[in-house]
Write a protein that holds these residues in place. Structure first.
Motif, PDB file in Angstrom:
ATOM      1  N   LYS A 197      34.116  46.326  38.698  1.00  0.00           N
ATOM      2  CA  LYS A 197      35.333  45.999  37.948  1.00  0.00           C
ATOM      3  C   LYS A 197      36.528  45.812  38.871  1.00  0.00           C
ATOM      4  O   LYS A 197      37.406  45.002  38.589  1.00  0.00           O
ATOM      5  CB  LYS A 197      35.621  47.088  36.921  1.00  0.00           C
ATOM      6  CG  LYS A 197      34.723  46.942  35.724  1.00  0.00           C
ATOM      7  CD  LYS A 197      35.102  47.847  34.594  1.00  0.00           C
ATOM      8  CE  LYS A 197      34.160  47.610  33.436  1.00  0.00           C
ATOM      9  NZ  LYS A 197      34.261  48.662  32.439  1.00  0.00           N
ATOM     10  N   LEU A 219      39.363  43.376  37.185  1.00  0.00           N
ATOM     11  CA  LEU A 219      39.591  43.977  35.873  1.00  0.00           C
ATOM     12  C   LEU A 219      40.301  45.318  36.032  1.00  0.00           C
ATOM     13  O   LEU A 219      41.034  45.754  35.161  1.00  0.00           O
ATOM     14  CB  LEU A 219      38.264  44.209  35.147  1.00  0.00           C
ATOM     15  CG  LEU A 219      37.724  43.068  34.305  1.00  0.00           C
ATOM     16  CD1 LEU A 219      36.341  43.428  33.782  1.00  0.00           C
ATOM     17  CD2 LEU A 219      38.639  42.729  33.161  1.00  0.00           C
ATOM     18  N   LEU A 220      40.026  45.952  37.158  1.00  0.00           N
ATOM     19  CA  LEU A 220      40.645  47.242  37.439  1.00  0.00           C
ATOM     20  C   LEU A 220      41.430  47.130  38.733  1.00  0.00           C
ATOM     21  O   LEU A 220      41.008  46.421  39.650  1.00  0.00           O
ATOM     22  CB  LEU A 220      39.560  48.303  37.650  1.00  0.00           C
ATOM     23  CG  LEU A 220      38.984  49.034  36.466  1.00  0.00           C
ATOM     24  CD1 LEU A 220      37.952  50.030  36.959  1.00  0.00           C
ATOM     25  CD2 LEU A 220      40.062  49.747  35.689  1.00  0.00           C
ATOM     26  N   ILE A 240      44.304  42.111  45.475  1.00  0.00           N
ATOM     27  CA  ILE A 240      45.283  43.002  44.853  1.00  0.00           C
ATOM     28  C   ILE A 240      46.501  42.194  44.396  1.00  0.00           C
ATOM     29  O   ILE A 240      47.033  42.404  43.312  1.00  0.00           O
ATOM     30  CB  ILE A 240      45.755  44.091  45.850  1.00  0.00           C
ATOM     31  CG1 ILE A 240      44.568  44.738  46.540  1.00  0.00           C
ATOM     32  CG2 ILE A 240      46.645  45.100  45.172  1.00  0.00           C
ATOM     33  CD1 ILE A 240      43.771  45.684  45.716  1.00  0.00           C
ATOM     34  N   PRO A 268      45.243  38.737  41.323  1.00  0.00           N
ATOM     35  CA  PRO A 268      44.065  38.986  40.473  1.00  0.00           C
ATOM     36  C   PRO A 268      43.655  37.762  39.650  1.00  0.00           C
ATOM     37  O   PRO A 268      42.462  37.518  39.467  1.00  0.00           O
ATOM     38  CB  PRO A 268      44.512  40.142  39.570  1.00  0.00           C
ATOM     39  CG  PRO A 268      45.990  40.207  39.696  1.00  0.00           C
ATOM     40  CD  PRO A 268      46.340  39.667  41.033  1.00  0.00           C
ATOM     41  N   GLN A 269      44.642  36.985  39.171  1.00  0.00           N
ATOM     42  CA  GLN A 269      44.281  35.833  38.337  1.00  0.00           C
ATOM     43  C   GLN A 269      43.514  34.781  39.154  1.00  0.00           C
ATOM     44  O   GLN A 269      42.622  34.121  38.634  1.00  0.00           O
ATOM     45  CB  GLN A 269      45.520  35.190  37.708  1.00  0.00           C
ATOM     46  CG  GLN A 269      46.302  36.086  36.762  1.00  0.00           C
ATOM     47  CD  GLN A 269      45.487  36.636  35.613  1.00  0.00           C
ATOM     48  OE1 GLN A 269      44.859  37.681  35.738  1.00  0.00           O
ATOM     49  NE2 GLN A 269      45.480  35.951  34.484  1.00  0.00           N
ATOM     50  N   LYS A 277      39.973  35.891  39.493  1.00  0.00           N
ATOM     51  CA  LYS A 277      39.191  35.722  38.264  1.00  0.00           C
ATOM     52  C   LYS A 277      38.643  34.312  38.121  1.00  0.00           C
ATOM     53  O   LYS A 277      37.645  34.094  37.447  1.00  0.00           O
ATOM     54  CB  LYS A 277      40.047  36.088  37.049  1.00  0.00           C
ATOM     55  CG  LYS A 277      40.202  37.584  36.915  1.00  0.00           C
ATOM     56  CD  LYS A 277      41.141  37.978  35.801  1.00  0.00           C
ATOM     57  CE  LYS A 277      41.252  39.498  35.761  1.00  0.00           C
ATOM     58  NZ  LYS A 277      42.225  39.976  34.793  1.00  0.00           N
ATOM     59  N   ARG A 278      39.327  33.342  38.735  1.00  0.00           N
ATOM     60  CA  ARG A 278      38.818  31.971  38.683  1.00  0.00           C
ATOM     61  C   ARG A 278      37.496  31.804  39.415  1.00  0.00           C
ATOM     62  O   ARG A 278      36.673  30.988  39.036  1.00  0.00           O
ATOM     63  CB  ARG A 278      39.835  31.021  39.334  1.00  0.00           C
ATOM     64  CG  ARG A 278      40.763  30.391  38.366  1.00  0.00           C
ATOM     65  CD  ARG A 278      41.790  29.542  39.059  1.00  0.00           C
ATOM     66  NE  ARG A 278      43.095  29.882  38.538  1.00  0.00           N
ATOM     67  CZ  ARG A 278      43.492  29.574  37.303  1.00  0.00           C
ATOM     68  NH1 ARG A 278      42.710  28.883  36.507  1.00  0.00           N
ATOM     69  NH2 ARG A 278      44.670  29.946  36.872  1.00  0.00           N
ATOM     70  N   ASN A 336      32.608  35.986  38.546  1.00  0.00           N
ATOM     71  CA  ASN A 336      32.233  36.292  37.169  1.00  0.00           C
ATOM     72  C   ASN A 336      31.291  37.484  37.179  1.00  0.00           C
ATOM     73  O   ASN A 336      30.705  37.802  38.210  1.00  0.00           O
ATOM     74  CB  ASN A 336      31.605  35.084  36.480  1.00  0.00           C
ATOM     75  CG  ASN A 336      31.950  35.060  34.998  1.00  0.00           C
ATOM     76  OD1 ASN A 336      32.067  36.096  34.358  1.00  0.00           O
ATOM     77  ND2 ASN A 336      32.111  33.872  34.456  1.00  0.00           N
ATOM     78  N   VAL A 337      31.196  38.130  36.036  1.00  0.00           N
ATOM     79  CA  VAL A 337      30.377  39.337  35.922  1.00  0.00           C
ATOM     80  C   VAL A 337      29.338  39.131  34.828  1.00  0.00           C
ATOM     81  O   VAL A 337      29.658  38.604  33.760  1.00  0.00           O
ATOM     82  CB  VAL A 337      31.243  40.560  35.553  1.00  0.00           C
ATOM     83  CG1 VAL A 337      30.392  41.811  35.447  1.00  0.00           C
ATOM     84  CG2 VAL A 337      32.353  40.763  36.558  1.00  0.00           C
ATOM     85  N   LEU A 358      38.482  29.121  28.127  1.00  0.00           N
ATOM     86  CA  LEU A 358      39.382  30.113  28.709  1.00  0.00           C
ATOM     87  C   LEU A 358      39.542  29.896  30.214  1.00  0.00           C
ATOM     88  O   LEU A 358      40.462  30.415  30.827  1.00  0.00           O
ATOM     89  CB  LEU A 358      38.861  31.525  28.444  1.00  0.00           C
ATOM     90  CG  LEU A 358      38.770  31.947  26.981  1.00  0.00           C
ATOM     91  CD1 LEU A 358      38.431  33.426  26.887  1.00  0.00           C
ATOM     92  CD2 LEU A 358      40.065  31.686  26.242  1.00  0.00           C
ATOM     93  N   TYR A 359      38.613  29.141  30.802  1.00  0.00           N
ATOM     94  CA  TYR A 359      38.747  28.822  32.224  1.00  0.00           C
ATOM     95  C   TYR A 359      39.430  27.472  32.438  1.00  0.00           C
ATOM     96  O   TYR A 359      39.480  26.962  33.539  1.00  0.00           O
ATOM     97  CB  TYR A 359      37.378  28.828  32.916  1.00  0.00           C
ATOM     98  CG  TYR A 359      36.850  30.218  33.133  1.00  0.00           C
ATOM     99  CD1 TYR A 359      37.298  30.986  34.200  1.00  0.00           C
ATOM    100  CD2 TYR A 359      35.923  30.773  32.273  1.00  0.00           C
ATOM    101  CE1 TYR A 359      36.819  32.264  34.407  1.00  0.00           C
ATOM    102  CE2 TYR A 359      35.446  32.057  32.463  1.00  0.00           C
ATOM    103  CZ  TYR A 359      35.903  32.797  33.540  1.00  0.00           C
ATOM    104  OH  TYR A 359      35.434  34.074  33.739  1.00  0.00           O
ATOM    105  N   ASN A 360      39.895  26.912  31.313  1.00  0.00           N
ATOM    106  CA  ASN A 360      40.693  25.701  31.410  1.00  0.00           C
ATOM    107  C   ASN A 360      39.958  24.536  32.082  1.00  0.00           C
ATOM    108  O   ASN A 360      40.517  23.823  32.909  1.00  0.00           O
ATOM    109  CB  ASN A 360      41.998  26.023  32.168  1.00  0.00           C
ATOM    110  CG  ASN A 360      43.006  24.928  32.038  1.00  0.00           C
ATOM    111  OD1 ASN A 360      43.028  24.230  31.025  1.00  0.00           O
ATOM    112  ND2 ASN A 360      43.828  24.755  33.050  1.00  0.00           N
TER     113      ASN A 360
END
Ligand SMILES: Nc1ncnc2c1ncn2[C@@H]1O[C@H](COP(=O)(O)OP(=O)(O)OP(=O)(O)O)[C@@H](O)[C@H]1O
Ligand SMILES: [Mg+2]
Lengths: 345, 269
Positions: free
Chosen positions: A59, A64-65, A80, A83-84, A87-88, A91-92, A116-118
């Motif tokens: 995570k 996510l964390l 750090i 984060p966005q 995320k691109r 994936n988990v 959501l990934y545009n």
């Protein structure tokens, strides 16, 4: 490349005794000073018992964390600070049947998450078809997920995990509850993703053979600390586990017995002889594999080998020893605990 | 902007697929609001309507219009509370965390959900309302434009409200008390069934907290009196109220995700 340096995660739990009792703050050091590296195309294993900190690590790496301390970067992007952006490109995929909408069809699920990934719409439809093909859900694509079997749901999870064509993929117990055939198929998928599509993969699993089969490199985590690393076979041999050899021969002369005792003495092996009605079985247990030397003694004395069984140390046993005791790593763990104490105080 | 539109679209489709799976839904979306509406109407009927708060209205039709606008507004707002409540299921299903695993614009998700739920839930009752409106009012052609204007006012204010509800449920898994806090009081204090000017001052203060109050202040003059000027005084109140709610929503949203990144609580249930 994914590089994680000294990641730590402390969960703070506010606990209250009764409804109006005093609040106490409890801290759980879920991950303690974890550093690891994943190169594209590699499959890296993260093994450990329940509660060791595997999911928490994943995570953090998927943003996510937020880590309590430490840093990580993926392809040069600071995890750090951005984060966005992380995320691109990651994936988990989690085992089990959650994380998808049961009332939607596979295609609708993928369309939703892809949006959501545009991704541009024209590209989106093509890649969804491709994904459905990859996980072999083409026929069931327009059926609501609630009618799927576990294996089908799991395959849909994989497709979902690939909608953004991630550079790094984190698999958290992906074969949980799957039958052997489907688990094997899934392992083939995973290998394909690493080898053919050059994705960096981090895998956690409780099925050790899976890790042995897939992983190029393994980190063993316990109580949040990395307590051992290496290739699967390095790890298996690392814990000073013995190789056991079992042979049966038609008879045993005192000369042969003496020769066997001699090599046993040199290698500090444990020997047992057992005379049965039709044959004699010999078992030798030593840290080195003595099969060659034993076979040499037997054949040079003209004794045919009726049956031979070699039990090599397995990763599974090594892991149990690493996580549940064994003096060789005791030091390592206590080391880690004193560190964790320092970090929380 | 295109990104936001895409997410809103995805949310609308998802919610449609997720909820329209049985005919029972049609009951809750159309029959139930109509029953509630008639219930309210016939409870007023036995009384002498030329007295009390109602004497400002000219006719029976006006009362029907009053009630039907009130209920359309109420249904819009209530459906958003329900959709926010559904967030709890997403938490349990793990899809909430999966959404936050993506880089998707959070604000778009929050309002996308609200719009999605709104369109899903009120279109049928809206058709009914338009039908009744046109039928009983025989609205002159030049005032027909008031119908879409009223819808826009209701939809925008409901969606803003829904965004806030979504964020609150994002924040806490124990937010179901909101259902109790907001449901009946909203009917009462927003003036769904009676005009707010008959309230004592303390009740008026509570009414001020619900944007539905202002939305109805705009919509009712339009549809009942056909008067644009009478509705204007509600507009700035509504705008201020919506602005405050949006700011609160954005602030809470930021806090919620920060909190989740610290405690990992999007998976708690
Ligand atoms: N959100 C949370 N809040 C507080 N403590 C948590 C939270 N999530 C995990 N923990 C604690 O952190 C520790 C590590 O948990 P984690 O889920 O990372 O283990 P794991 O290695 O994935 O275990 P498993 O094999 O059972 O999945 C555990 O002691 C757990 O109780
Ligand atoms: Mg786990």
């Amino acid at each position: 490349m994914l590089i994680a340096n000294n990641l730590c995660k402390v969960y703070q739990l506010k606990e209250r005794k009764g409804l109006f009792g005093p609040k106490t703050l409890k801290e759980i050091m879920a991950v303690n000073d974890v550093s690891l590296e994943i190169k594209p195309g590699q499959i890296i294993g993260l093994l450990g018992i329940n509660g060791a900190g595997k999911t928490t690590t994943i995570k953090m790496l998927s943003a996510l964390l937020e880590p309590t301390s430490g840093s990580f970067s993926i392809n040069g992007i600071d995890g750090i600070r951005y984060p966005q952006e992380i995320k691109r490109i990651v994936n988990v995929i989690t085992g089990g049947e959650r994380n998808i909408y049961w009332r939607l069809t596979a295609r609708e699920n993928l369309e939703y998450f892809a949006s959501l990934y545009n991704l541009p719409r024209h590209k989106l439809n093509d890649s969804i078809d491709e994904l459905l093909e990859l996980v072999d859900l083409k026929e069931a694509a327009d059926m609501p997920v609630e009618r799927y079997s576990k294996g089908m749901k799991q395959r849909l999870q994989i497709a979902r995990g690939l909608v953004n064509d991630p550079k790094f993929l984190f698999l958290d117990e992906p074969t949980l509850g799957l039958d052997v055939a489907i688990a094997k198929e899934l392992r083939n998928h995973v290998r394909h993703l690493a080898e053919k599509r050059n994705k960096g993969i981090l895998l956690t699993t409780h099925y050790i053979t899976e890790a042995e089969e897939l992983c190029d490199w393994i980190y063993v985590i316990d109580k949040g600390c990395i307590i051992a690393t290496g290739t699967p076979s390095e790890l298996a041999y690392s814990t000073k586990m013995n190789t056991n050899i079992l042979v049966s021969i038609p008879e045993l002369t005192s000369g042969v017995k003496k020769e066997i005792y001699e090599i046993a003495k040199v290698h500090q092996a444990k020997i047992e002889f057992q005379e049965n009605t039709t044959d004699v079985s010999v078992s030798i247990s030593a840290q080195e594999n003595l099969t060659g030397q034993l076979a040499h003694i037997l054949t040079s004395n003209g004794l045919p080998i009726l049956h031979l069984k070699i039990i090599e140390p397995r990763l599974e046993d090594a892991l149990i020893q690493l996580s549940y005791g064994g003096d060789s790593i005791e030091r390592n763990i206590s080391n880690c605990e004193s560190r964790s104490y320092k970090a929380t105080s | 902007m295109k990104e936001i539109f895409q997410i809103v679209r995805a949310e609308v489709i998802k919610q449609h697929r997720n909820s329209f799976h049985s005919y029972g839904v049609y009951f809750t979306l159309l029959i139930w609001p109509i029953v509630v509406f008639f219930n309210a109407y016939y409870s007023y009927k036995p009384f002498n309507l030329s007295q009390g708060p109602w004497n400002t209205f000219a006719s029976q039709e006006d009362i029907i219009m009053f009630l039907i606008t009130g209920f359309l507004g109420y249904i819009s707002f209530k459906s958003l509370l329900q959709s926010a409540f559904y967030m709890g299921h997403e938490r349990i299903n793990g899809t909430l965390e999966t959404i936050f695993l993506t880089p998707a614009n959070r604000i778009a998700i929050i309002y996308g959900r609200a719009f999605g739920a709104l369109i899903e839930n009120i279109w049928m009752f809206s058709v009914f309302c338009v039908f009744v409106t046109v039928w009983i009012r025989r609205i002159p052609v030049e005032s027909l434009i008031y119908i879409p204007i009223s819808f826009i006012v209701l939809i925008v204010s409901a969606a803003v409200w829904g965004g806030l509800m979504n964020v609150i449920f994002l924040f806490s898994r124990d937010a179901s008390f909101l259902m109790a806090v907001f449901d009946e009081p909203m009917i009462l204090f927003s003036g769904v069934r009676m005009p707010t000017f008959v309230f004592p001052i303390w009740a008026k203060i509570i009414s001020a907290l619900f944007p539905l109050t202002y939305a109805l202040m705009i919509v009712r003059p339009l549809l009942i009196e056909g008067s644009l000027s009478a509705s204007l005084q509600g507009i700035y109140k509504l705008l201020i109220s919506l602005l405050l709610i949006v700011s609160l929503t954005l602030w809470l949203l930021k806090k919620a995700e920060k909190n989740a990144r610290k405690n990992g609580n999007f998976v708690f249930y």
